[in-house]
Design an enzyme around this catalytic site. Structure first.
Site, PDB file in Angstrom:
ATOM      1  N   VAL A   6     -29.669 -55.519 -71.825  1.00  8.14           N
ATOM      2  CA  VAL A   6     -31.092 -55.465 -71.461  1.00  8.14           C
ATOM      3  C   VAL A   6     -31.670 -54.173 -72.031  1.00  8.14           C
ATOM      4  O   VAL A   6     -31.296 -53.082 -71.594  1.00  8.14           O
ATOM      5  CB  VAL A   6     -31.300 -55.489 -69.929  1.00  8.14           C
ATOM      6  CG1 VAL A   6     -32.791 -55.455 -69.595  1.00  8.14           C
ATOM      7  CG2 VAL A   6     -30.638 -56.717 -69.304  1.00  8.14           C
ATOM      8  N   ASP A  44     -33.302 -44.592 -79.663  1.00 10.05           N
ATOM      9  CA  ASP A  44     -34.752 -44.464 -79.835  1.00 10.05           C
ATOM     10  C   ASP A  44     -35.186 -45.400 -80.956  1.00 10.05           C
ATOM     11  O   ASP A  44     -34.881 -45.174 -82.133  1.00 10.05           O
ATOM     12  CB  ASP A  44     -35.107 -43.008 -80.175  1.00 10.05           C
ATOM     13  CG  ASP A  44     -36.610 -42.803 -80.308  1.00 10.05           C
ATOM     14  OD1 ASP A  44     -37.357 -43.806 -80.380  1.00 10.05           O
ATOM     15  OD2 ASP A  44     -37.023 -41.631 -80.350  1.00 10.05           O
ATOM     16  N   ASN A  72     -36.599 -56.234 -73.997  1.00 12.31           N
ATOM     17  CA  ASN A  72     -37.621 -55.842 -73.015  1.00 12.31           C
ATOM     18  C   ASN A  72     -38.292 -54.507 -73.343  1.00 12.31           C
ATOM     19  O   ASN A  72     -39.442 -54.290 -72.968  1.00 12.31           O
ATOM     20  CB  ASN A  72     -36.976 -55.761 -71.616  1.00 12.31           C
ATOM     21  CG  ASN A  72     -37.867 -55.071 -70.614  1.00 12.31           C
ATOM     22  OD1 ASN A  72     -38.830 -55.649 -70.126  1.00 12.31           O
ATOM     23  ND2 ASN A  72     -37.594 -53.792 -70.331  1.00 12.31           N
ATOM     24  N   TYR A 147     -50.413 -53.208 -80.220  1.00 12.64           N
ATOM     25  CA  TYR A 147     -49.628 -53.803 -79.125  1.00 12.64           C
ATOM     26  C   TYR A 147     -49.767 -55.330 -79.153  1.00 12.64           C
ATOM     27  O   TYR A 147     -48.771 -56.062 -79.105  1.00 12.64           O
ATOM     28  CB  TYR A 147     -50.108 -53.224 -77.793  1.00 12.64           C
ATOM     29  CG  TYR A 147     -49.329 -53.711 -76.591  1.00 12.64           C
ATOM     30  CD1 TYR A 147     -48.117 -53.121 -76.237  1.00 12.64           C
ATOM     31  CD2 TYR A 147     -49.812 -54.758 -75.813  1.00 12.64           C
ATOM     32  CE1 TYR A 147     -47.404 -53.571 -75.128  1.00 12.64           C
ATOM     33  CE2 TYR A 147     -49.111 -55.206 -74.700  1.00 12.64           C
ATOM     34  CZ  TYR A 147     -47.908 -54.606 -74.360  1.00 12.64           C
ATOM     35  OH  TYR A 147     -47.208 -55.058 -73.259  1.00 12.64           O
ATOM     36  N   LYS A 151     -46.803 -58.134 -79.973  1.00 13.25           N
ATOM     37  CA  LYS A 151     -46.420 -59.180 -79.020  1.00 13.25           C
ATOM     38  C   LYS A 151     -46.675 -60.578 -79.598  1.00 13.25           C
ATOM     39  O   LYS A 151     -45.908 -61.508 -79.358  1.00 13.25           O
ATOM     40  CB  LYS A 151     -47.160 -58.989 -77.695  1.00 13.25           C
ATOM     41  CG  LYS A 151     -46.795 -57.683 -76.972  1.00 13.25           C
ATOM     42  CD  LYS A 151     -45.311 -57.577 -76.666  1.00 13.25           C
ATOM     43  CE  LYS A 151     -44.986 -56.388 -75.780  1.00 13.25           C
ATOM     44  NZ  LYS A 151     -43.554 -56.273 -75.470  1.00 13.25           N
TER      45      LYS A 151
HETATM   46  N1  LIG Z   1     -46.256 -53.511 -67.234  1.00  5.30           N
HETATM   47  C1  LIG Z   1     -47.090 -54.453 -67.711  1.00  5.30           C
HETATM   48  O1  LIG Z   1     -48.237 -54.603 -67.247  1.00  5.30           O
HETATM   49  C2  LIG Z   1     -46.636 -55.355 -68.815  1.00  5.30           C
HETATM   50  C3  LIG Z   1     -47.420 -56.460 -69.134  1.00  5.30           C
HETATM   51  C4  LIG Z   1     -47.027 -57.316 -70.141  1.00  5.30           C
HETATM   52  C5  LIG Z   1     -45.864 -57.062 -70.839  1.00  5.30           C
HETATM   53  N2  LIG Z   1     -45.121 -55.977 -70.543  1.00  5.30           N
HETATM   54  C6  LIG Z   1     -43.908 -55.735 -71.339  1.00  5.30           C
HETATM   55  O2  LIG Z   1     -42.782 -55.646 -70.494  1.00  5.30           O
HETATM   56  C7  LIG Z   1     -41.818 -54.760 -71.081  1.00  5.30           C
HETATM   57  C8  LIG Z   1     -41.430 -53.698 -70.054  1.00  5.30           C
HETATM   58  O3  LIG Z   1     -42.620 -53.043 -69.632  1.00  5.30           O
HETATM   59  P1  LIG Z   1     -42.658 -52.007 -68.421  1.00  5.30           P
HETATM   60  O4  LIG Z   1     -44.005 -52.093 -67.850  1.00  5.30           O
HETATM   61  O5  LIG Z   1     -41.466 -52.205 -67.544  1.00  5.30           O
HETATM   62  O6  LIG Z   1     -42.536 -50.624 -69.223  1.00  5.30           O
HETATM   63  P2  LIG Z   1     -42.129 -49.159 -68.794  1.00  5.30           P
HETATM   64  O7  LIG Z   1     -41.963 -49.050 -67.313  1.00  5.30           O
HETATM   65  O8  LIG Z   1     -43.059 -48.241 -69.496  1.00  5.30           O
HETATM   66  O9  LIG Z   1     -40.655 -49.036 -69.463  1.00  5.30           O
HETATM   67  C9  LIG Z   1     -40.551 -49.150 -70.856  1.00  5.30           C
HETATM   68  C10 LIG Z   1     -39.091 -49.231 -71.246  1.00  5.30           C
HETATM   69  O10 LIG Z   1     -39.030 -49.264 -72.695  1.00  5.30           O
HETATM   70  C11 LIG Z   1     -38.260 -48.166 -73.153  1.00  5.30           C
HETATM   71  N3  LIG Z   1     -38.810 -47.568 -74.366  1.00  5.30           N
HETATM   72  C12 LIG Z   1     -40.035 -46.991 -74.519  1.00  5.30           C
HETATM   73  N4  LIG Z   1     -40.128 -46.419 -75.743  1.00  5.30           N
HETATM   74  C13 LIG Z   1     -38.920 -46.618 -76.364  1.00  5.30           C
HETATM   75  C14 LIG Z   1     -38.367 -46.235 -77.617  1.00  5.30           C
HETATM   76  N5  LIG Z   1     -39.045 -45.460 -78.485  1.00  5.30           N
HETATM   77  N6  LIG Z   1     -37.108 -46.630 -77.922  1.00  5.30           N
HETATM   78  C15 LIG Z   1     -36.386 -47.362 -77.040  1.00  5.30           C
HETATM   79  N7  LIG Z   1     -36.846 -47.734 -75.834  1.00  5.30           N
HETATM   80  C16 LIG Z   1     -38.091 -47.369 -75.491  1.00  5.30           C
HETATM   81  C17 LIG Z   1     -38.315 -47.126 -72.022  1.00  5.30           C
HETATM   82  O11 LIG Z   1     -37.200 -46.255 -72.093  1.00  5.30           O
HETATM   83  P3  LIG Z   1     -37.305 -44.715 -71.536  1.00  5.30           P
HETATM   84  O12 LIG Z   1     -37.307 -44.796 -70.043  1.00  5.30           O
HETATM   85  O13 LIG Z   1     -36.107 -44.047 -72.077  1.00  5.30           O
HETATM   86  O14 LIG Z   1     -38.590 -44.168 -72.061  1.00  5.30           O
HETATM   87  C18 LIG Z   1     -38.310 -48.006 -70.782  1.00  5.30           C
HETATM   88  O15 LIG Z   1     -36.984 -48.378 -70.436  1.00  5.30           O
HETATM   89  C19 LIG Z   1     -42.480 -54.178 -72.334  1.00  5.30           C
HETATM   90  O16 LIG Z   1     -42.037 -54.867 -73.476  1.00  5.30           O
HETATM   91  C20 LIG Z   1     -43.956 -54.430 -72.089  1.00  5.30           C
HETATM   92  O17 LIG Z   1     -44.679 -54.523 -73.283  1.00  5.30           O
HETATM   93  C21 LIG Z   1     -45.468 -55.111 -69.537  1.00  5.30           C
END
Ligand SMILES: NC(=O)c1ccc[n+]([C@@H]2O[C@H](COP(=O)([O-])OP(=O)(O)OC[C@H]3O[C@@H](n4cnc5c(N)ncnc54)[C@H](OP(=O)(O)O)[C@@H]3O)[C@@H](O)[C@H]2O)c1
Length: 241
Positions: A6, A44, A72, A147, A151
């Site tokens: 994951v 990263d 994810n 973004y 997606k």
């Molecule tokens: N939250 C929403 O409203 C929403 C809506 C639609 C879709 N999504 C999608 O759902 C997924 C998870 O979102 P979330 O809201 O849970 O995000 P989040 O809380 O911001 O967590 C993002 C995750 O991605 C990792 N990540 C960020 N930059 C990275 C990089 N440069 N290299 C490798 N890993 C990286 C982060 O790792 P670190 O902790 O190490 O930074 C973290 O584990 C994403 O794909 C997002 O686009 C979210």
């Protein structure tokens, strides 16, 4: 024992999926950007070689037995059009690389891995789960062209993989969440006027990471093979299509 990789499981939706899968007795290989506590592999995705490093390490930890990959990890950073050309382009490239290219690289490694394995009793060799976004279909804010494009690309990639490899027992599922209550959504809600935005969500609230984690778990473990190629919305009816 099979393992599931994951990405982006340090927090938010990925952490919820990791907990849900672990509760089902799955050995989860987690990932985050940089070294930290919790045993996640650090990679990263702004570095073009990071997906390969992550895959090699995950294969090693699983003794060559990865049953599913959940793409994810994602970045939701504003990129206003008023920025300088180079700043705008840099932000575009980073978002596309993290949100789409790394997922494509991992999907390719996984497909090639599964092609060399025998299928299970249900004919399945492996499952991909892509966490995309409602933005793939609806678009996003004026500062988030990158973004939405990433997606949308993820959904097109997912459909292509599903169609190409279904006969070989390789399944692909995609999930398109709307706002989800994580730090990513918090920043967004604040930047877009806060609670007023909820008026656009008939359910009256944003999704929880646990809800999306449950859908991820369903796709990674339970979804019947005939569902391959599906895109599952989870947006409180804010965008129905
Ligand atoms: N939250 C929403 O409203 C929403 C809506 C639609 C879709 N999504 C999608 O759902 C997924 C998870 O979102 P979330 O809201 O849970 O995000 P989040 O809380 O911001 O967590 C993002 C995750 O991605 C990792 N990540 C960020 N930059 C990275 C990089 N440069 N290299 C490798 N890993 C990286 C982060 O790792 P670190 O902790 O190490 O930074 C973290 O584990 C994403 O794909 C997002 O686009 C979210």
């Amino acid at each position: 024992m099979s393992f599931i990789l994951v990405t982006g499981s340090s927090r938010g939706i990925g952490a919820a999926a990791k907990a849900e899968l672990a509760a089902r007795g799955i050995e989860v290989i987690g990932h985050q950007t940089r070294e930290g506590d919790g045993g996640n592999i650090a990679a990263d995705f702004t570095d073009p070689g990071a997906a390969q490093t992550l895959w090699d390490e995950a294969l090693d930890r699983s003794d060559g037995d990865i049953a599913a990959v959940v793409n994810n990890a994602g970045l939701f950073d504003a990129n206003p059009v008023e920025r300088s050309d180079i700043e705008w382009l840099d932000a575009w490239e980073d978002t596309l690389r993290i949100n789409l290219t790394a997922a494509a690289q991992l999907s390719r490694f996984a497909v090639r891995h599964w092609q060399s394995r025998d299928p299970g009793p249900d004919g399945v060799r492996g499952r991909l789960v892509h966490v995309a976004s409602r933005a793939a279909y609806r678009g996003d804010s004026p500062a988030h062209w990158h973004y939405a494009a990433a997606k949308g690309g993820m959904i097109a990639m997912h459909k292509t993989i599903a169609r190409a490899y279904a006969a070989g027992g390789i399944l692909s599922f995609a999930i398109t969440p709307g706002f989800t209550d994580t730090s990513m959504a918090g920043d967004y809600l604040d930047s877009r006027g806060g609670a007023g935005l909820l008026a656009d969500i008939p359910l009256g609230r944003v999704a929880t990471p646990e809800e999306i984690g449950r859908i991820i778990t369903f796709c990674a473990l339970d979804a019947p093979p005939s569902m391959t190629g599906a895109v599952i919305d989870a947006n409180g009816a804010s965008f129905v299509r």
